[in-house]
Design a protein around this motif. Structure first.
Motif, short mmCIF file in Angstrom:
data_model
loop_
_atom_site.label_atom_id
_atom_site.label_comp_id
_atom_site.label_asym_id
_atom_site.label_seq_id
_atom_site.Cartn_x
_atom_site.Cartn_y
_atom_site.Cartn_z
N HIS A 15 3.24 -43.10 -44.86
CA HIS A 15 3.39 -44.05 -43.75
C HIS A 15 4.87 -44.27 -43.42
CE1 HIS A 15 2.32 -47.30 -41.06
NE2 HIS A 15 3.16 -48.10 -41.68
N ARG A 16 5.69 -44.45 -44.46
CA ARG A 16 7.12 -44.64 -44.22
C ARG A 16 7.74 -43.38 -43.62
NH1 ARG A 16 7.27 -47.31 -49.40
NH2 ARG A 16 7.94 -45.34 -50.32
N GLY A 17 7.36 -42.23 -44.16
CA GLY A 17 7.96 -40.99 -43.69
C GLY A 17 7.60 -40.66 -42.26
N SER A 18 6.39 -41.03 -41.83
CA SER A 18 5.94 -40.72 -40.47
C SER A 18 6.20 -41.85 -39.49
CB SER A 18 4.44 -40.41 -40.48
OG SER A 18 3.70 -41.58 -40.83
N ARG A 19 6.61 -43.01 -40.02
CA ARG A 19 6.77 -44.22 -39.20
C ARG A 19 5.49 -44.58 -38.45
NH1 ARG A 19 10.81 -45.00 -41.86
NH2 ARG A 19 12.93 -45.34 -41.09
N ARG B 260 0.01 -36.35 -39.84
CA ARG B 260 -0.63 -35.06 -40.13
C ARG B 260 0.40 -34.06 -40.63
NH1 ARG B 260 -5.31 -32.68 -39.32
NH2 ARG B 260 -6.13 -34.46 -38.17
N LEU B 261 1.57 -34.07 -40.04
CA LEU B 261 2.66 -33.20 -40.50
C LEU B 261 2.98 -33.50 -41.97
CD1 LEU B 261 5.00 -31.17 -40.00
CD2 LEU B 261 6.39 -33.13 -39.30
N ALA B 262 3.01 -34.79 -42.30
CA ALA B 262 3.32 -35.18 -43.68
C ALA B 262 2.28 -34.64 -44.65
CB ALA B 262 3.39 -36.71 -43.78
N VAL B 263 1.00 -34.80 -44.30
CA VAL B 263 -0.07 -34.31 -45.18
C VAL B 263 0.00 -32.80 -45.31
CG1 VAL B 263 -2.57 -34.04 -45.40
CG2 VAL B 263 -1.61 -36.26 -44.74
N ASP B 264 0.13 -32.11 -44.17
CA ASP B 264 0.17 -30.65 -44.20
C ASP B 264 1.41 -30.14 -44.94
OD1 ASP B 264 -2.15 -30.65 -42.76
OD2 ASP B 264 -1.19 -30.28 -40.82
N ARG C 134 14.04 -40.54 -35.89
CA ARG C 134 13.12 -41.67 -35.75
C ARG C 134 12.09 -41.69 -36.87
NH1 ARG C 134 13.86 -43.87 -30.63
NH2 ARG C 134 14.95 -42.51 -29.15
N ALA C 135 11.77 -40.53 -37.44
CA ALA C 135 10.84 -40.45 -38.57
C ALA C 135 11.51 -39.65 -39.68
CB ALA C 135 9.53 -39.77 -38.15
N PRO C 136 11.74 -40.26 -40.84
CA PRO C 136 12.46 -39.56 -41.92
C PRO C 136 11.80 -38.25 -42.34
CG PRO C 136 12.24 -41.91 -42.41
CD PRO C 136 11.41 -41.65 -41.20
N LEU C 137 10.46 -38.20 -42.30
CA LEU C 137 9.80 -37.00 -42.76
C LEU C 137 10.11 -35.81 -41.86
CD1 LEU C 137 7.14 -36.21 -44.80
CD2 LEU C 137 6.44 -35.56 -42.51
N LEU C 138 10.28 -36.05 -40.57
CA LEU C 138 10.59 -34.95 -39.66
C LEU C 138 11.92 -34.31 -40.04
CD1 LEU C 138 9.84 -33.33 -37.15
CD2 LEU C 138 11.03 -35.04 -35.77
N GLU C 139 12.87 -35.13 -40.44
CA GLU C 139 14.17 -34.60 -40.88
C GLU C 139 13.98 -33.68 -42.10
OE1 GLU C 139 18.52 -36.28 -42.43
OE2 GLU C 139 16.91 -37.67 -41.91
N GLU C 140 13.18 -34.12 -43.07
CA GLU C 140 12.95 -33.30 -44.26
C GLU C 140 12.26 -31.99 -43.90
OE1 GLU C 140 10.55 -33.66 -48.52
OE2 GLU C 140 10.82 -35.43 -47.25
#
Length: 871
Positions: free
Chosen positions: A182-186, A193-197, A293-299
């Motif tokens: 949730h934090r990573g995807s904001r 879905r990107l985070a899970v995948d 805007r979403a930390p996970l996208l950066e990773e």
């Protein structure tokens, strides 16, 4: 790019049902926005209703839901997706509108609209719904004047993210997993879905017994290359895609990032400005630079870099930091870039800095320490420093449960560099390797070391003695381990501080298993007598080791006081420790999640009391909540561990048998457990076995009570004293007030509830009040099976059960949990203390009420957390 064609939806032939939109089960996201848009468009009034929100928030899915809902209400629709070039788009809309004049127009991606489309929209005399990706472009500033209503989509709340993740992985995510995603995807559905995948593709997402969690590891989130969320960024053009990936590496450099981007990518300032403008849906300008805007996208973008790109960008950052041309406040940034830069920077300097950073991280971040020390061992030219780095890397792997990597690194040190590392580090290497072998269940290697320790181990006499004793302990020969340590006391007690400390801790633990807690009590009062206590970095590890033994003995309050007295806060306590303490202290839900991961990762391998207590408490807690199959799975896993104390596992298995009404089997398991404990000269946890014998075998009650008195006198723990006092109450049919005071002071709710229940049932002084108190405590724990048992007793004694509606819901939930695990009707009847005919009736009502057609459907809903949420 071809121009998108309109998609026509015919009115549904189903009769209209008022203002029905969609059920939360069909689309649990943005339901209020859907209702508002359907109401506006379905009224037939001309004008544009605009659904807005950032990329990935679910605008397209919401528009699709609006289209489906309008069709359900017999309203025709024409759907258009705006192309990137709208040259002929207006003509298509006009033609489609002429063929279906009463349809609602649906426009996806109006942020792509050009001048002609905007002009046409201003003259549109039809109901329409459109989506727009914010932030608003300057050229579209007047778009708001063309709309009759704007519906901004907010990111998902955490509870909504949890439901979506559960649906995606078809398992129950842990609290920590939901928080991370949730934090990573904001809270943006596409990025969720990107985070899970990404975590799935990187091998980081684990599912065990229907519980999904992320192991504590440094595995990066590596999504498939052509994931839809990344494709959206790619479609912004090669320049924007290159800048996005570079920004994912250089962003932490703040105000220096812009110049480094320009230099590294060879772009003109105007091209760079245009690329950053295109990326505005994903990045935002902040003081001193940019942020995603979403930390996970950066990773995930960082993981899209090729080896050469990653190396060159990291080199750019390293050189800038070394030369003073840039600064960064994150102490982990430079070591991470040094690892990625590899040999293209000054490797001698990089190795020295990575070794220093890795040593500093050992006590607080084992996962980064692993990565940095592994790289340092490759870069350092000095053989002794390289050996030290590799040895520390092996230790960090062991502390972060990367046991296979730990064995590989330890073997390399022992075979190639043993003469170059200090004696205390060599001791840590041996203990790490032994623990890793135990976690891998490599019993033959452990037995070989236990039998031939002096000949196959390296180091001084004390180091070899402690390592041999550890191998004996890990193969279940605790008395032999204790005798070895007592016999070699002079050698290891006078050796280096690591050997002396771990020798003493192992000697104390093996003594406790045999029933002697004298030295443990001394160390709890004076942990500073352990040599390693003097090292502030190692102090939390030593104190946590002592605390684990206490918690394993049921002394949770003493363990918490020990840690608090010496300044060890919750942030430095491992998840395995939190799980063990939480299970004892009644914080069951989060504790079970952490326990699942800790058992799966063998986090407490090498510490028999804590490891056994974790297996026992996890199994017992799962069973009382109705998860009997999972509880058995925990026991089966423990049986394969030679470092687990097996008579305690017999106790856990007997408790499950009792919950299933199998009293004869439970008695046999208890007798086998006691026989094993007596044969191995073990006293640890035998008081619980004797208490169960006292309850099941009245003819042995006085023998059991005498044994309870002996254990309490020898061990002196609060748990043993409670068991003795409770045994007296059950034998002599009266209880002392100090028994209730004792269990309440100990602050372990399950123990309190069990004590009150047994007093109320088996002693004349037991009252309805005590039974109700036990029932309430079990309720706070969500202990479904004991609650069902007490309800049966209360019914037999004509004692009113509070909350009839809640009782019906709880009974059905317990039945659903038991059915989901494949229990037969007979087993269900035994568990719930009723008849098979009654079970059949209850199942019929449950299926009718919940809307499931079979046990398979119900089981799937329970195992993925959809029941009872959907009801």
């Amino acid at each position: 790019m071809p121009i998108a064609r309109g998609t026509r939806s015919r009115p549904s032939r189903r009769p209209a049902r008022g203002n029905e939109v969609m059920s939360p089960a069909m689309l649990p996201l943005h339901t209020e926005a859907i209702r508002t848009a359907v109401a506006a468009a379905g009224s037939g009034d001309p004008g544009l209703t605009l659904i807005t929100g950032p990329s990935g928030v679910g605008r397209t899915a919401t528009l699709a839901a609006v289209m489906k809902a309008l069709g359900t209400n017999n309203v025709g629709t024409l759907r258009f997706r705006l192309p990137r070039d709208d040259q002929d788009f207006v003509a298509q809309v006009v033609a489609a509108r002429a063929s279906a004049p009463s349809s609602v127009l649906l426009f996806d991606d109006l942020h792509r609209a050009g001048r002609r489309t905007l002009e046409a929209l201003s003259h549109l005399r039809a109901p329409a719904v459109g989506t727009y990706c914010t932030p608003v472009k300057p050229a579209h500033a007047d778009l708001a004047q063309l709309t009759r209503a704007i519906i901004p989509l907010r990111p998902l709340r955490r509870s909504e993210s949890e439901r979506l993740v559960t649906a995606m992985i078809e398992a129950t995510p842990t609290t920590e997993l939901v928080n991370i995603l949730h934090r990573g995807s904001r809270g943006h559905p596409l990025l969720l879905r990107l985070a899970v995948d990404a975590h799935r593709a990187g091998g980081a997402l684990r599912i065990l017994d229907g519980i999904a969690y992320l192991p504590k590891a440094d595995t990066p989130a590596s999504p498939p290359r052509h994931h839809p969320a990344l494709q959206r960024v790619r479609l912004l053009g090669p320049a924007a895609w290159g800048v996005a990936k570079a920004l994912a590496v250089l962003r932490p450099l703040g105000r220096h990032t812009g110049q480094l981007l320009t230099d590294g990518l060879g772009m003109s300032p105007s091209d760079m400005h245009e690329a950053l403008l295109r990326l505005s849906p994903y990045i935002t300008k902040v003081r001193g630079g940019w942020r995603f805007r979403a930390p996970l996208l950066e990773e995930c973008l960082r993981e899209q870099l090729g080896p050469w790109e990653r190396q060159e960008l990291s080199k750019l950052a390293v050189v800038a930091l070394w030369d003073g041309a840039a600064t960064c406040s994150d102490p982990a940034y430079l070591p991470d870039r040094l690892v990625d830069a590899g040999p293209v920077v000054d490797t001698e300097r990089a190795g020295a800095e990575l070794l220093a950073a890795g040593c500093a991280a050992m006590g607080r971040d084992q996962y980064r320490a692993r990565r940095w020390l592994r790289a340092a061992a490759r870069f350092l030219p000095d053989r002794a420093e390289r050996a030290t780095a590799l040895a520390l890397h092996a230790v960090a792997c062991g502390k972060s449960n990367a046991f296979s990597e730990a064995v590989t690194a330890a073997d390399e040190v022992l075979h190639r560099w043993a003469g170059l590392v200090s004696e205390d580090l060599l001791q840590e290497i041996h203990l790490t390797r032994l623990t890793a072998l135990a976690a891998a269940r490599d019993v033959s290697s452990l037995q070989h070391i236990a039998d031939h320790g002096s000949r196959v181990l390296m180091g001084g006499e004390g180091c070899r003695a402690v390592s041999k004793a550890m191998a004996l302990s890990l193969t279940g020969r605790w008395n032999a381990a204790h005798r070895t340590l007592v016999r070699t006391d002079a050698s290891w007690a006078s050796a280096d501080i690591t050997t002396a400390t771990y020798g003493e801790l192992l000697r104390v633990e093996t003594a406790v298993l045999a029933g002697d807690a004298t030295d443990l009590n001394r160390l709890v009062e004076m942990p500073e007598s352990l040599p390693l206590y003097r090292d502030p970095c190692r102090r939390p590890t030593i104190l946590s080791h002592l605390a684990r033994i206490l918690v394993g003995l049921g002394e949770t309050t003493r363990a918490e006081h020990l840690l608090a007295r010496h300044g060890v806060d919750g942030d430095t306590v491992s998840d395995a420790d939190s799980a063990l303490t939480g299970l004892r202290s009644g914080r069951w839900s989060v504790a079970l999640e952490r326990a699942t991961a800790a058992i799966d990762e063998c986090a407490l391998a090498g510490q028999p009391i804590a490891h056994t207590a974790l297996l026992h408490q996890t199994s017992t807690t799962l069973a009382t909540r109705g998860w009997l199959k999972r509880a058995r799975g925990v026991i089966e896993r423990g049986r394969a561990d030679h470092s687990a104390v097996h008579h305690v596992l017999k106790l856990a298995e007997a408790d499950i048998a009792l919950l299933l009404g199998e009293r004869g089997r439970a008695r046999r398991l208890l007798e086998h457990g006691l026989t094993h404990a007596i044969r191995e000269n073990l006293l640890f946890n035998t008081d619980d076995l004797w208490l169960r014998i006292l309850l099941l075998c009245p003819r042995q009650s006085h023998t059991a009570l005498a044994e309870l008195e002996r254990v309490a006198g020898q061990m002196g723990t609060g748990r043993a004293c409670r068991n003795y006092l409770l045994g007296r109450a059950l034998v002599y049919k009266e209880h002392e007030d100090r028994l209730v005071e004792l269990v309440e002071d100990r602050g372990q709710p399950a123990e309190v509830a069990e004590t009150l229940e047994l007093i109320a049932i088996h002693t004349p002084s037991g009252s309805a009040r005590l039974l109700r108190e036990a029932y309430e405590v079990y309720g706070d724990l969500d202990a479904l099976l004991p609650r069902a048992r007490i309800r049966q007793i209360m019914a037999e004694r004509s004692i009113a059960v509070p909350g009839r509606a809640a009782t019906v819901e709880e009974t059905e939930r317990l039945l659903a949990v038991l059915v989901a695990q494949g229990l037969t009707n007979r087993e269900l009847a035994n568990s719930l203390q009723t008849t098979e005919k009654s079970i059949e009736s209850r199942l019929t009502r449950l299926f009718q009420r919940a809307g499931y057609r079979s046990r398979v459907e119900l089981a799937a809903a329970v195992m993925t957390g959809r029941y009872p949420v959907e009801r």
